[in-house]
Design an enzyme around this catalytic site. Structure first.
Site, PDB file in Angstrom:
ATOM      1  N   LEU A   1     -71.754   9.083 -19.351  1.00  0.00           N
ATOM      2  CA  LEU A   1     -73.314   8.861 -18.937  1.00  0.00           C
ATOM      3  C   LEU A   1     -73.331   7.825 -17.582  1.00  0.00           C
ATOM      4  O   LEU A   1     -72.579   6.793 -17.539  1.00  0.00           O
ATOM      5  CB  LEU A   1     -74.000   7.788 -19.864  1.00  0.00           C
ATOM      6  CG  LEU A   1     -75.252   7.112 -19.550  1.00  0.00           C
ATOM      7  CD1 LEU A   1     -76.457   8.671 -19.170  1.00  0.00           C
ATOM      8  CD2 LEU A   1     -75.888   6.297 -20.548  1.00  0.00           C
ATOM      9  N   ASP A   2     -73.832   8.423 -16.557  1.00  0.00           N
ATOM     10  CA  ASP A   2     -74.026   7.516 -15.321  1.00  0.00           C
ATOM     11  C   ASP A   2     -72.673   7.671 -14.600  1.00  0.00           C
ATOM     12  O   ASP A   2     -72.573   6.792 -13.783  1.00  0.00           O
ATOM     13  CB  ASP A   2     -74.697   6.205 -15.405  1.00  0.00           C
ATOM     14  CG  ASP A   2     -76.186   6.381 -15.680  1.00  0.00           C
ATOM     15  OD1 ASP A   2     -76.480   5.408 -16.569  1.00  0.00           O
ATOM     16  OD2 ASP A   2     -76.751   7.609 -15.716  1.00  0.00           O
ATOM     17  N   GLU A   3     -71.771   8.354 -14.911  1.00  0.00           N
ATOM     18  CA  GLU A   3     -70.387   8.492 -14.005  1.00  0.00           C
ATOM     19  C   GLU A   3     -70.578   9.966 -13.411  1.00  0.00           C
ATOM     20  O   GLU A   3     -71.566  10.320 -13.300  1.00  0.00           O
ATOM     21  CB  GLU A   3     -69.274   8.497 -15.228  1.00  0.00           C
ATOM     22  CG  GLU A   3     -69.321   7.063 -15.958  1.00  0.00           C
ATOM     23  CD  GLU A   3     -68.191   6.187 -15.797  1.00  0.00           C
ATOM     24  OE1 GLU A   3     -68.217   5.384 -16.471  1.00  0.00           O
ATOM     25  OE2 GLU A   3     -67.316   6.519 -15.189  1.00  0.00           O
TER      26      GLU A   3
END
Lengths: 283, 283, 283, 283
Positions: free
Chosen positions: A225-227
């Site tokens: 997530l969000d990487e």
């Protein structure tokens, strides 16, 4: 007939790549109009983007590059200028990025074929004049129906022959099946300056932390997530006087222009994946 | 004789603060030249900065504000314009921030009394013409001598009646004794855009992460490494083509101007602590 | 009932202004929530903006300030928080600023009553969902009908009791009668970083000049074309590779956010005129 | 022995340039490590910068490129990576840009041979530790001695075999003889965001105009004062509260980093002249 092409690729760095690629282009009557390249000493990868014009038949070109690609073990993409990528936009209830992408497409600024808009909210929640002319898919989701809803999105992606998926403030967390299938062709806008403030409510996190600048980050989606490889980021100054709502307000603009720029560059084959990072040939 | 004063304070928000403060100033012949204030609904605190001129005697003024401060439970500071704060600069081997602060002080841009420069490296490592005119304290440190070296720094701070300590790329981690003693009067420059990339080698961390902007953050030092109320931050764009050395090079400038601005504002009493955050009355 | 008010004014600088104004507020049961002020030594003017809450009747407040205003020869404005200014938007054929202002108004970001949209182009040229709910006035203009068309716009301004006129890429040059009548209440967005590139086709001028940054400027309209007190400006980097169309594309975003910010600040009484300049209390 | 070279050139745009240039490099055992190019449809010019490594003898390479240059009517430059350009710095009494350039050179950030510093002020006015190790030429000037003083500077430039002249806040207006002789190899920093505020006291002009951003511009010097192809510009926000002295203070930093970046790029052959503009291959 003269056609403009863009060839973008990456491969293991070795001597003579530029010679071989430009040679292949010349042998097929091509005149190179633009070149960018980069070698990463760390990853040992070579990246290149070439714009050229030629009257050579598309199939002959593709065969030539396919041959070269096998020799150099290239990861490559060749597109003609007039080809418009087929794009699916996903959105939840905040429509500012969606409206902005649709507007820029109408203006001709973003040259893509928007094949559909998917939302887990009803169309009446959203607002953009262009929506009426685009197939809209209302796919609500609950924790229980998550897997089924994702399966439906993947079905749409395949059925519509989608090249690029844009998460324009689509707030559902995607499963690793979904993200793995879309590696390198799914762009998300996260409303923080990554790696700061991943996850939910980043503006509220930023406000609580007392930062003096907020930002937004466009990145390729991965299983984490969000990487995922960052394509573009931008920031804006904030002050102690800004409430979380002020940050949300200021942030909308940053999100819009960051996402739009990332999509613009991706469509133009200006973004190449380099492990957890990107190479961006933006000029 | 007319003297310019700056009064800065914080207290629990309640009705009538501005009335009482401006009233006190007027009663003592003061003419207000500048006012900034802010109320934080979350912390319930009120912050104010007032510039005024008066011919009233300093002691009378201080007694008046002390009285008001007790009534309103203020955390306050009153300084005359011509008072120069006594500052101690700490530096390790990278002297770009030190050189910049000394230069700006010489130009009159930073109005402070630099009482000394402390370094854990020998003076010959550093380079700035102004150093020759300032007491220099070479205090090398090893893990074994850390506590003793810190004790010596604290001794200097007390002996020299230091108002402000500036860590100008001083790379030693400070103990909580040290930081607690200097709460609100020790500014550090961290070479990243906090809260991203705390700790060591932030430019290398940033390079590995693939961010498209780097930054620097000036903050008050607390017991937690690279945390502490942020005063000012700034960023600059970087690209895939930047090596870690390029980031270090670009970063130097950002560090210099961010630290200088934070020190400028602190000296002017423009920065007030609000829990883990700051209120900055920068104009 | 408690009402929030904002008082903004300018007057000749003299001792005791803050005392008198805060005194008047306190005498009428007001609790000051925000204060900004500035004295310009060059123009000799004093500027102040005060936010306060009170249960005092509006008429009593107005009478009190009117009295003070006469004493101090103030140029002043008092508005209650819930009052929405009545705004007329003018646009030619490029609708990006118009669409952006309408969008922000719908979101509640800009708190104004859009009483109408005037264009010298037919409504079918423009595109924003919100347009359907707003009175639209198609007022085409030719060199021969210019005066008559302006007269009609002035008539609308008076009939609709307009507080603020926003030229959202309205490309007609206005006569001095028009601009004089709207002094301090007509905001224009010029698509260059003034004072560079006044007049027509500023992006093409910028491209020909070889600047490495373009910008947009929001300013109050005066009799001189593209002059007039600047409220806000912003820029963006461009390169040799940008064609004039690229500058137009990049510029749209800058124009949108610069105009929106100027309007936001004007509505909040944060912008005060200071001769050919402005004082902006933006926080 | 392998040597790194950078070839930069411009010529009339025509088919096959990249083919011929890369071909010439390959024929001489070169491996291309970096390529940038740009075609300007307006000027009809083609620009290219190639970094390559080879063991081929320098003289053989030069002969090959000289031959190609004649064929394509190129304006070209070939330098080996380890060649350091010989630079003369000119300064008047404000030494912030000079000090910054000397500092960066000492750090290795700017890779140039500073052959001398010329000033129309006495050395005692200036301040930078590195000055002591560099030949200093005190060449005062009055209106009567202007021509003679310029002649002396030109003599120095020739005697010291200077490649690049940097006007680091050298405030004397140069004659057209001087500027013509140094076309493309004399960089000036003007303390405004050109084309705004040419000439004297730009910060005071900016203050009087009421702009909300100030800037600095690095450009090649031509016969027209403060005109000449722009290499790089940057800006910073200012407010109504900034006095002219504040603008000067803020501007110093912008001037330093803008000039340093322009010099860095010029030394790396990243800046090519395109009429009154530049092409900047900055990555």
């Amino acid at each position: 007939m003269t056609t403009s092409y863009t060839l973008s690729f990456s491969c293991h760095d070795q001597p003579g790549i530029i010679a071989q690629v430009s040679g292949a282009i010349f042998e097929h009557g091509g005149n190179i109009r633009g070149v960018n390249q980069f070698q990463d000493p760390q990853s040992g990868l070579f990246f290149m983007r070439v714009e050229f014009v030629t009257t050579c038949a598309r199939l002959v070109l593709e065969a030539a590059f396919a041959h070269l690609a096998r020799q150099l073990s290239m990861n490559w993409q060749l597109r003609a200028r007039e080809e418009r990528q087929r794009v699916l936009l996903l959105v939840s209830k905040f429509d500012h990025c969606l409206a902005d992408l649709l507007y820029r497409t109408r203006l001709g600024e973003l040259d893509m074929e928007i094949c559909g808009v998917v939302s887990n909210h009803h169309k009446s929640v959203l607002n953009a004049p262009e929506l009426d002319a685009i197939p809209f898919y209302y796919l609500p989701v609950t924790p229980a129906t998550k897997a089924a809803q994702e399966t439906e999105i993947i079905r749409l992606i395949n059925e519509l022959a989608i090249d690029l998926v844009v998460l324009a403030r689509y707030m559902q967390i995607l499963s690793s099946n979904f993200t793995a299938a879309l590696s390198g062709r799914c762009i998300n806008i996260h409303h923080s300056f990554l790696p700061s403030f991943k996850g939910a409510k980043p503006y509220h996190q930023a406000h609580a932390y007392g930062v003096k600048m907020i930002g937004a980050t466009a990145h390729y989606v991965t299983t984490d997530l969000d990487e995922g490889p960052i394509i573009y980021q931008d920031v804006e100054a904030v002050s102690h006087a800004d409430t979380p709502d002020d940050l949300v307000r200021k942030g909308r603009n940053i999100e819009q222009r960051v996402l739009a720029r990332a999509v613009l560059w991706h469509l133009a084959q200006r973004v190449l994946m380099n492990g957890n990072k990107t190479v961006v040939f933006w000029s």
